[in-house]
Design an enzyme around this catalytic site. Sequence first.
Site, PDB file in Angstrom:
ATOM      1  N   ASP A 188      -7.866  -4.975  13.643  1.00  0.00           N
ATOM      2  CA  ASP A 188      -7.531  -3.555  13.506  1.00  0.00           C
ATOM      3  C   ASP A 188      -6.862  -3.347  12.154  1.00  0.00           C
ATOM      4  OD1 ASP A 188      -6.992  -0.916  14.035  1.00  0.00           O
ATOM      5  OD2 ASP A 188      -5.160  -1.341  15.164  1.00  0.00           O
ATOM      6  N   SER A 189      -7.619  -3.686  11.124  1.00  0.00           N
ATOM      7  CA  SER A 189      -7.066  -3.609   9.773  1.00  0.00           C
ATOM      8  C   SER A 189      -7.580  -2.362   9.086  1.00  0.00           C
ATOM      9  CB  SER A 189      -7.530  -4.835   8.988  1.00  0.00           C
ATOM     10  OG  SER A 189      -8.927  -4.762   8.786  1.00  0.00           O
ATOM     11  N   THR A 190      -7.116  -2.140   7.874  1.00  0.00           N
ATOM     12  CA  THR A 190      -7.740  -1.119   7.036  1.00  0.00           C
ATOM     13  C   THR A 190      -9.116  -1.636   6.621  1.00  0.00           C
ATOM     14  OG1 THR A 190      -6.539  -2.088   5.179  1.00  0.00           O
ATOM     15  CG2 THR A 190      -5.562  -0.136   6.188  1.00  0.00           C
ATOM     16  N   ASP A 191      -9.861  -0.828   5.887  1.00  0.00           N
ATOM     17  CA  ASP A 191     -11.215  -1.232   5.505  1.00  0.00           C
ATOM     18  C   ASP A 191     -11.179  -2.264   4.385  1.00  0.00           C
ATOM     19  OD1 ASP A 191     -12.633   0.544   7.271  1.00  0.00           O
ATOM     20  OD2 ASP A 191     -11.851   2.162   6.029  1.00  0.00           O
TER      21      ASP A 191
ATOM     22  N   GLN B 217       0.826  -1.206   0.000  1.00  0.00           N
ATOM     23  CA  GLN B 217       0.000   0.000   0.000  1.00  0.00           C
ATOM     24  C   GLN B 217       0.862   1.259   0.000  1.00  0.00           C
ATOM     25  OE1 GLN B 217      -2.286  -0.763   3.569  1.00  0.00           O
ATOM     26  NE2 GLN B 217      -0.448  -1.505   4.608  1.00  0.00           N
TER      27      GLN B 217
ATOM     28  N   ASP C 100       0.195   0.167  13.656  1.00  0.00           N
ATOM     29  CA  ASP C 100       0.587   1.439  14.273  1.00  0.00           C
ATOM     30  C   ASP C 100       0.906   1.277  15.761  1.00  0.00           C
ATOM     31  OD1 ASP C 100      -1.891   1.380  15.609  1.00  0.00           O
ATOM     32  OD2 ASP C 100      -2.844   2.725  14.189  1.00  0.00           O
TER      33      ASP C 100
ATOM     34  N   ASP D 193       0.506 -12.714   6.647  1.00  0.00           N
ATOM     35  CA  ASP D 193      -0.922 -12.684   6.378  1.00  0.00           C
ATOM     36  C   ASP D 193      -1.664 -13.359   7.536  1.00  0.00           C
ATOM     37  OD1 ASP D 193      -3.419 -12.715   4.964  1.00  0.00           O
ATOM     38  OD2 ASP D 193      -3.035 -14.847   4.585  1.00  0.00           O
TER      39      ASP D 193
ATOM     40  N   HIS E  84      -8.629   3.592  19.569  1.00  0.00           N
ATOM     41  CA  HIS E  84      -7.986   2.400  20.142  1.00  0.00           C
ATOM     42  C   HIS E  84      -8.639   1.937  21.446  1.00  0.00           C
ATOM     43  CE1 HIS E  84      -4.510   3.510  17.390  1.00  0.00           C
ATOM     44  NE2 HIS E  84      -4.919   2.339  17.006  1.00  0.00           N
TER      45      HIS E  84
END
Lengths: 276, 276
Positions: free
Chosen positions: A153-156, A31, A86, A135, A62
């Site tokens: 807690d991933s991206t969309d 990304q 993060d 993964d 969080h």
Amino acid sequence: MSLWYAQDYLDHYQMSLEVKESLFMGKSEFQEIMVIETYLYGKALLLDGIVQTTEKDEFMYHEMLVHPAMVTCLSPSKVLIVGGGDGGASREVLKHPVDKVVLVDIDQQVIEICQKFFPQLGKWDDSRLEVIIGDAATFLTTTQDTFDVIIMDSTDPLPAHVAEPLFTQDFFDLAYERLTPGGVLVSQMEPPFFQPERIAELWKRLKNFPLVHLYWGLVPTYPGGVWNYVVASKKNDPTLPRKKLPFTTRYYSDSIHRAAFVLPPFLQVLVEKANR
Amino acid sequence: MSLWYAQDYLDHYQMSLEVKESLFMGKSEFQEIMVIETYLYGKALLLDGIVQTTEKDEFMYHEMLVHPAMVTCLSPSKVLIVGGGDGGASREVLKHPVDKVVLVDIDQQVIEICQKFFPQLGKWDDSRLEVIIGDAATFLTTTQDTFDVIIMDSTDPLPAHVAEPLFTQDFFDLAYERLTPGGVLVSQMEPPFFQPERIAELWKRLKNFPLVHLYWGLVPTYPGGVWNYVVASKKNDPTLPRKKLPFTTRYYSDSIHRAAFVLPPFLQVLVEKANR
């Protein structure tokens, strides 16, 4: 001169933040990664152009992602974080007396960038934390471990983006299997009023869990200003906090926990529709 | 070609909506008035460039502005609305079995524009509604009436803007005097996390009231996505709903009423500071 970051998350809508300084722009295997210093929210991490976290409001996200699930599963010992590069989610988990936290993030570069630009965000030197670069679906297939809490807690899950395979039926079935009998899974998800059909899809994939609930919290830098979370529990009702936290928080409290599950009737209708 | 409305409400922050059609642009004696048709929220009314109300989310704002105060004052008979020229607040008040609603708005043109472009927003033909065009402070000085509920549905008290004189000590003292012994005043106010000093100011001016509380609700088109309200009560605790509404609502419910007063610790601290 003025420099602005403009976020296109929804069609026909844009949120823009004025930028003091652009600190990093790069592209990992997975990304685009950017770090900007904004006037309003301090430093912000962007992945594929979407704000993931900012210094000023990361605590809201969080705390609300982590603590409701942690107190639902009374005394969690082993916790898995999917994504979370993060460091903010693991920092919150590590405030609890857990034995082990495994963080599986696919993108090592995100972790390195965050360690450099957001050193206060993570608690990377805690010996209870194990970081695995890879993964999360593969990890769940191969691990022999079980977990009391799994935090996504991933991206969309946008089409063709890196987190898409994390929101599949296969992934949730795997997660269910790797959870202990009183286990709890929680995931961030976009507010249902923009695209209600997406929550219906997600609900279907969590059908193994007897208790699935939506809750919400404030995150000013996310589109629409509030964010939603889905918590799926094997045994305990996640809407009721079972204990007070033994440490101080800035957003979460046991009253906020209870209030966060109270949905306005128009949202309740969407959720009930999704539940059928 | 694409046409965008960009809202500069906060420094260094911008919310933009793509516009299907610009329906009206004009200037009254008091402010700039615009009506646009947006893709995401339907028709929107802008005053001095700030979104006041949109077809899709106005119910969230108007229900949360009106019903908590109305149920705090068990059986309100006379209600004063300060501003509210779009008609939404009076529509919600008129769902209650009240005897009289007086709406005092300074800008006749806003009312006419809203009657034309947002006919479903108001309930202008209700015989219990009296509309007075004029300054609400002057009205309060001259009227002999008392009110059970006063609802401040004005624009924000920005310096040199039309609503600034409505947020003065004099105005709140006048309002206090014109309220019945169990009377309740409610006002919209911006979320305190942007400019916490503004809420401290407002709190000071409400010091006559024994019970002053902040609560919040979702309004996606407002900056930050949530909006805040201050309710000041002479007698009854406004944080607890005293009755169920005898009609259907889409955002408000008695559980939402209770939950809306639950503040995250970081906001609670700001409010307590303001309270001192």
